[in-house]
Design a protein around this motif. Structure first.
Motif, short mmCIF file in Angstrom:
data_model
loop_
_atom_site.label_atom_id
_atom_site.label_comp_id
_atom_site.label_asym_id
_atom_site.label_seq_id
_atom_site.Cartn_x
_atom_site.Cartn_y
_atom_site.Cartn_z
N GLU A 136 15.16 12.91 55.72
CA GLU A 136 14.53 13.96 56.29
C GLU A 136 15.47 15.27 56.56
O GLU A 136 15.16 16.52 56.13
CB GLU A 136 13.81 13.69 57.72
CG GLU A 136 12.51 12.76 57.34
CD GLU A 136 11.46 13.37 56.22
OE1 GLU A 136 11.25 14.63 56.39
OE2 GLU A 136 11.21 12.54 55.42
N HIS A 137 16.57 14.76 57.09
CA HIS A 137 17.70 15.86 57.37
C HIS A 137 18.10 16.53 55.92
O HIS A 137 18.25 17.80 55.92
CB HIS A 137 18.67 15.36 57.96
CG HIS A 137 20.15 16.32 58.17
ND1 HIS A 137 20.16 17.04 59.00
CD2 HIS A 137 21.10 16.19 57.43
CE1 HIS A 137 21.29 17.87 58.76
NE2 HIS A 137 21.83 17.23 57.95
N LEU A 138 18.28 15.76 54.98
CA LEU A 138 18.61 16.41 53.67
C LEU A 138 17.79 17.07 52.87
O LEU A 138 18.24 17.90 52.31
CB LEU A 138 19.44 15.25 52.95
CG LEU A 138 20.64 14.59 53.36
CD1 LEU A 138 21.02 13.12 52.46
CD2 LEU A 138 21.91 15.85 53.02
N HIS A 142 15.76 8.96 58.49
CA HIS A 142 16.24 10.09 59.53
C HIS A 142 17.09 11.19 58.75
O HIS A 142 16.87 12.10 58.65
CB HIS A 142 16.94 9.82 61.00
CG HIS A 142 17.27 11.29 61.46
ND1 HIS A 142 16.44 11.76 62.16
CD2 HIS A 142 18.71 11.37 61.68
CE1 HIS A 142 17.19 12.72 62.79
NE2 HIS A 142 18.66 12.65 62.59
N LEU A 143 17.90 10.47 57.87
CA LEU A 143 19.00 11.30 57.22
C LEU A 143 18.24 11.76 55.97
O LEU A 143 18.71 12.93 55.68
CB LEU A 143 20.28 10.38 56.73
CG LEU A 143 21.13 9.87 57.80
CD1 LEU A 143 22.32 9.31 57.39
CD2 LEU A 143 21.58 11.41 58.43
N THR A 166 26.90 14.36 54.78
CA THR A 166 25.70 13.35 55.10
C THR A 166 24.92 12.90 53.92
O THR A 166 24.61 11.62 53.88
CB THR A 166 24.48 14.29 55.71
OG1 THR A 166 25.06 15.10 56.92
CG2 THR A 166 23.31 13.42 56.14
N GLN A 207 16.23 19.31 54.26
CA GLN A 207 16.05 20.78 54.95
C GLN A 207 17.59 21.28 54.67
O GLN A 207 17.53 22.49 54.46
CB GLN A 207 15.96 20.50 56.55
CG GLN A 207 14.65 19.93 57.02
CD GLN A 207 13.57 20.80 56.60
OE1 GLN A 207 13.61 22.14 56.59
NE2 GLN A 207 12.35 20.29 56.11
N ASN A 208 18.52 20.69 54.76
CA ASN A 208 19.89 20.77 54.74
C ASN A 208 20.70 20.11 53.25
O ASN A 208 21.38 19.28 53.11
CB ASN A 208 20.75 20.27 55.78
CG ASN A 208 20.18 20.86 56.86
OD1 ASN A 208 20.19 21.97 57.00
ND2 ASN A 208 19.93 19.94 57.68
N ASP A 232 24.36 19.81 52.38
CA ASP A 232 25.01 18.91 53.36
C ASP A 232 25.85 17.71 52.64
O ASP A 232 25.01 16.55 52.58
CB ASP A 232 24.25 18.50 54.58
CG ASP A 232 25.10 17.77 55.69
OD1 ASP A 232 26.38 17.54 55.47
OD2 ASP A 232 24.54 17.56 56.70
N TYR A 280 18.62 11.64 68.04
CA TYR A 280 17.62 10.93 67.62
C TYR A 280 17.40 9.43 67.70
O TYR A 280 16.49 8.87 67.46
CB TYR A 280 17.66 11.07 65.97
CG TYR A 280 18.59 10.38 65.14
CD1 TYR A 280 18.22 9.12 64.44
CD2 TYR A 280 19.89 10.87 65.06
CE1 TYR A 280 19.08 8.54 63.75
CE2 TYR A 280 20.78 10.25 64.42
CZ TYR A 280 20.34 9.02 63.73
OH TYR A 280 21.32 8.39 63.04
#
Length: 89
Positions: A41-43, A38-39, A52, A45-46, A49, A2
């Motif tokens: 958006e990642h969190l 970015h992180l 992170t 979904q996950n 985690d 990314y």
């Protein structure tokens, strides 16, 4: 990945004095903002985690410290950066 060299150079070129200006407060805050988005958006979904999530919290703290430094150093540069990045409502 990314965040590659081209994306970093673009961020530093847009917010720093030039593309090689990696140390200015504005370019560092812009890079942190990109990584935080970015992180986030990642969190979404996950959500389990936790590593992170902790990294995100630490990164937000580092960005806050840099913004506080810029606020105390030069209020006009701070206001321009906040407006350009859209951080405050």
């Amino acid at each position: 990945m990314y965040l590659d060299k081209e994306k970093k150079a673009e961020i530093f070129g847009q917010y720093g004095k030039n593309a090689a200006d990696t140390g200015s407060v504005e370019s560092q805050v812009a890079l942190f903002t990109y990584r935080i988005k970015h992180l986030t958006e990642h969190l979404k979904q996950n959500h389990k985690d936790h590593t992170t999530a902790r990294s995100l919290t630490m990164m937000v703290g580092r960005r806050r410290k840099l913004l506080k430094y810029l606020y105390n150093k030069d209020i006009n540069r701070y206001r321009e950066l906040i407006k350009a990045l859209g951080l405050r409502k």
